[in-house]
Design an enzyme around this catalytic site. Structure first.
Site, PDB file in Angstrom:
ATOM      1  N   HIS A  11       3.374  10.443 -34.053  1.00 28.12           N
ATOM      2  CA  HIS A  11       3.506  10.385 -32.596  1.00 28.12           C
ATOM      3  C   HIS A  11       2.105  10.220 -32.010  1.00 28.12           C
ATOM      4  O   HIS A  11       1.149  10.847 -32.468  1.00 28.12           O
ATOM      5  CB  HIS A  11       4.166  11.669 -32.085  1.00 28.12           C
ATOM      6  CG  HIS A  11       4.134  11.781 -30.590  1.00 28.12           C
ATOM      7  ND1 HIS A  11       4.518  10.746 -29.766  1.00 28.12           N
ATOM      8  CD2 HIS A  11       3.739  12.793 -29.771  1.00 28.12           C
ATOM      9  CE1 HIS A  11       4.370  11.127 -28.509  1.00 28.12           C
ATOM     10  NE2 HIS A  11       3.901  12.359 -28.484  1.00 28.12           N
ATOM     11  N   ASN A  25       0.343   7.848 -24.628  1.00 26.89           N
ATOM     12  CA  ASN A  25       1.483   8.577 -25.185  1.00 26.89           C
ATOM     13  C   ASN A  25       2.757   8.070 -24.505  1.00 26.89           C
ATOM     14  O   ASN A  25       2.988   8.351 -23.333  1.00 26.89           O
ATOM     15  CB  ASN A  25       1.267  10.079 -24.940  1.00 26.89           C
ATOM     16  CG  ASN A  25       2.420  10.934 -25.431  1.00 26.89           C
ATOM     17  OD1 ASN A  25       3.476  10.415 -25.793  1.00 26.89           O
ATOM     18  ND2 ASN A  25       2.221  12.237 -25.424  1.00 26.89           N
ATOM     19  N   CYS A  32       8.958  14.134 -26.814  1.00 24.84           N
ATOM     20  CA  CYS A  32       8.220  13.187 -27.670  1.00 24.84           C
ATOM     21  C   CYS A  32       8.767  13.107 -29.085  1.00 24.84           C
ATOM     22  O   CYS A  32       8.441  12.180 -29.822  1.00 24.84           O
ATOM     23  CB  CYS A  32       6.745  13.550 -27.708  1.00 24.84           C
ATOM     24  SG  CYS A  32       5.980  13.423 -26.099  1.00 24.84           S
TER      25      CYS A  32
END
Ligand code: ACO
Length: 320
Positions: free
Chosen positions: A247, A277, A114
């Site tokens: 994020h 996500n 990520c």
């Protein structure tokens, strides 16, 4: 040596299919209210069968190129951050280079889960400032839906598909002010997606597994520290930051980081409610959204940050 890597274009792509929390609660024991309260997510996008990481990357990249008003072959470095490339090789970077009709320069992938797009920004900044590249395309593109175990309610509620892009160019005007990246490989067992064909272990499945609660705690602590590190490196105060672009893993992690910055949520770009996500794509998708809807304006100071498997984490401070 060049003074700055300046943002000259952004882009983003989300697949058409919307998978809501209600859809997920038809197949696993969960509910819309549980998911929304714990994560802030209501729905996520799912790539169509014929879409790939590089096909999604191409759409996001072309938007960034159009905004920058440059010819694709002016790009001399392409960095694709992804954990879900369509091939082990050739990399998604090379696939994207070909899709964009570019035959010069260089293209490659990076894998930092990520945090991938922040690591990509770091590399782009280093290449541009050293003079090794002039125009760099960074793309985060992910098809997380194909590495998600849709029977695991601990992970399948979280992830989505998409691609985000940013174009940077050498400039005397500010741009990227600093980048900070870190990793600590001790945490493999907390968040992992194996590659069954290349693994030494037998009978593996190639799905994400996560000890969500433990990841959550480390993420909140780590992102707090990266905020301090970034401000100190730039001799800035919390009040100097106009926008936080985090994020998009969990609204509670985002809120904790905003609190650390004493920042109102009005100055935090949140996309996870309808995107989930999207791993390495999430920060660039959020950045693109806020640039295009006019929230982020030229001269604003923007803090981008991410945390992901590895663990990896990092930040980029940009004067837009
Ligand atoms: N629906 C209903 N109940 C659930 C669900 C669900 N979808 N998932 C778990 N539960 C249950 C658990 O079984 C547990 O039940 P028990 O108490 O009877 O054992 C209970 O809910 C609490 O489980 P926790 O895991 O403690 O729940 P938590 O509040 O931590 O929320 C979540 C889970 C949302 C996954 C959270 O931990 C999280 O967001 N973690 C961080 C994720 C993240 O940041 N990842 C990093 C980036 S991803 C990357 O790098 C690829």
């Amino acid at each position: 040596m060049t003074a700055y890597a300046k943002v000259i274009g952004t882009g983003g792509y989300l697949p058409a299919e919307v998978k809501t929390n209600e859809h997920i609660s038809q197949t696993v024991d969960t509910s819309d209210s549980w998911i929304f309260e714990r994560t802030g997510i209501k729905s996520r996008r799912i790539a169509a069968q014929d879409e790939t990481t590089s096909s999604m990357a191409e759409i996001a990249a072309r938007q960034a190129i159009e905004m920058a008003d440059i010819a694709p072959n002016e790009i001399d470095l392409i960095i694709v951050a992804t954990g879900t490339p369509e091939n082990v090789y050739p990399g998604a970077g090379c696939m994207l280079q070909h899709r964009l009709g570019i035959k010069t320069g260089v293209a490659f992938d990076i894998q930092a889960a990520c945090s991938g797009s922040i690591f990509g920004l770091d590399m782009a900044n280093q290449y541009i400032k050293s003079g090794a590249a002039k125009t760099v395309l960074v793309v985060g593109s992910e098809i997380n839906s194909r590495i998600t175990d849709w029977t695991d309610r601990g992970t399948c509620i979280l992830f989505g598909d998409g691609a985000g892009a940013v174009l940077l160019q050498a400039s005397d005007e500010p741009g990227v002010l600093s980048t900070h990246i870190h990793s600590d490989g001790r945490f493999e067992d907390l968040l992992k997606c194996p590659n069954p064909q290349a693994s030494a272990e037998e009978n593996l499945t190639g799905y994400i597994s996560m000890k969500g609660n433990e990841v959550f705690k480390v993420a909140v602590n780590t992102l707090g520290r990266i905020v301090d590190e970034t401000l100190a490196a730039n001799d800035m105060q919390k009040t100097d930051i106009d926008w936080l672009v985090p994020h998009q893993a969990n609204i509670r992690i985002i809120t904790a980081t905003a609190k650390k910055l004493k920042m109102s949520m009005d100055h935090v770009v949140v996309t996870l409610e309808d995107q989930g996500n999207t791993s390495s794509a999430s920060v660039l998708l959020a950045f693109n959204q806020a640039v295009r809807d006019g929230r982020i304006q030229r001269g604003h100071v923007v803090l981008l940050e991410a945390f992901g498997a590895g663990f990896t984490w990092g930040s980029a401070l940009i004067k837009y």
